[in-house]
Design a protein around this motif. Sequence first.
Motif, mmCIF file in Angstrom:
data_model
loop_
_atom_site.group_PDB
_atom_site.id
_atom_site.type_symbol
_atom_site.label_atom_id
_atom_site.label_comp_id
_atom_site.label_asym_id
_atom_site.label_seq_id
_atom_site.Cartn_x
_atom_site.Cartn_y
_atom_site.Cartn_z
ATOM 1 N N LEU A 4 40.530 -22.352 -35.813
ATOM 2 C CA LEU A 4 39.371 -21.772 -35.207
ATOM 3 C C LEU A 4 38.973 -20.628 -35.943
ATOM 4 O O LEU A 4 39.747 -19.900 -36.201
ATOM 5 N N VAL A 5 37.751 -20.475 -36.225
ATOM 6 C CA VAL A 5 37.124 -19.489 -37.064
ATOM 7 C C VAL A 5 36.039 -18.971 -36.126
ATOM 8 O O VAL A 5 35.101 -19.303 -35.759
ATOM 9 N N GLU A 6 36.410 -17.597 -36.006
ATOM 10 C CA GLU A 6 35.482 -16.851 -35.039
ATOM 11 C C GLU A 6 34.347 -15.972 -35.806
ATOM 12 O O GLU A 6 34.926 -15.552 -37.084
ATOM 13 N N LEU A 20 28.932 -14.175 -29.845
ATOM 14 C CA LEU A 20 30.129 -14.923 -30.377
ATOM 15 C C LEU A 20 30.108 -16.422 -30.793
ATOM 16 O O LEU A 20 29.537 -17.066 -29.969
ATOM 17 N N SER A 21 30.501 -16.901 -31.946
ATOM 18 C CA SER A 21 30.730 -18.152 -32.430
ATOM 19 C C SER A 21 32.094 -18.502 -32.855
ATOM 20 O O SER A 21 32.982 -17.574 -33.228
ATOM 21 N N CYS A 22 32.606 -19.684 -32.286
ATOM 22 C CA CYS A 22 33.863 -20.152 -32.864
ATOM 23 C C CYS A 22 33.592 -21.535 -33.301
ATOM 24 O O CYS A 22 33.229 -22.600 -32.811
ATOM 25 N N THR A 23 34.047 -21.664 -34.645
ATOM 26 C CA THR A 23 33.839 -23.073 -35.268
ATOM 27 C C THR A 23 35.214 -23.748 -35.402
ATOM 28 O O THR A 23 36.219 -22.957 -36.067
ATOM 29 N N TYR A 80 29.967 -21.198 -28.108
ATOM 30 C CA TYR A 80 29.300 -19.883 -28.250
ATOM 31 C C TYR A 80 29.818 -19.107 -26.979
ATOM 32 O O TYR A 80 30.322 -19.563 -25.967
ATOM 33 N N LEU A 81 29.809 -17.705 -27.215
ATOM 34 C CA LEU A 81 29.665 -17.045 -26.042
ATOM 35 C C LEU A 81 28.839 -15.787 -26.156
ATOM 36 O O LEU A 81 28.734 -15.029 -26.983
#
Length: 123
Positions: A4-6, A20-23, A80-81
Amino acid sequence: QVQLVESGGGLVQAGGSLRLSCTVPGRTFGTYAMGWFRQAPGKERVLLARISWSGGSTYYADSVKGRFTISRDNAKNTVYLQMNSLKPEDTAVYYCAAVGTPYKSTTNEYAYWGQGTQVTVSS
């Protein structure tokens, strides 16, 4: 192992916004329910929001309800947040996490974690 890459943390003034994004690379993103947690210095890591596989079900902690929005784009393998009306007490390290079954709320229930991203809200 699921990575998980934030991204998206930073410094913002009170009242401001951040996203915030998390891929999650790979083909399995759509099989995971996702959560966003945060941990302030000296405090426990707590769940802020979670979203089901399809995005059809969401949950928010009272502390962020009405200010934060969790969403996901399964075509982009990203959750996303969106954080609005930020307060100094939102300052913490924010983590995304993945779990194979939905409706989980505790850190022990989430199998995979991002590295964390710092959010600092100045007054």
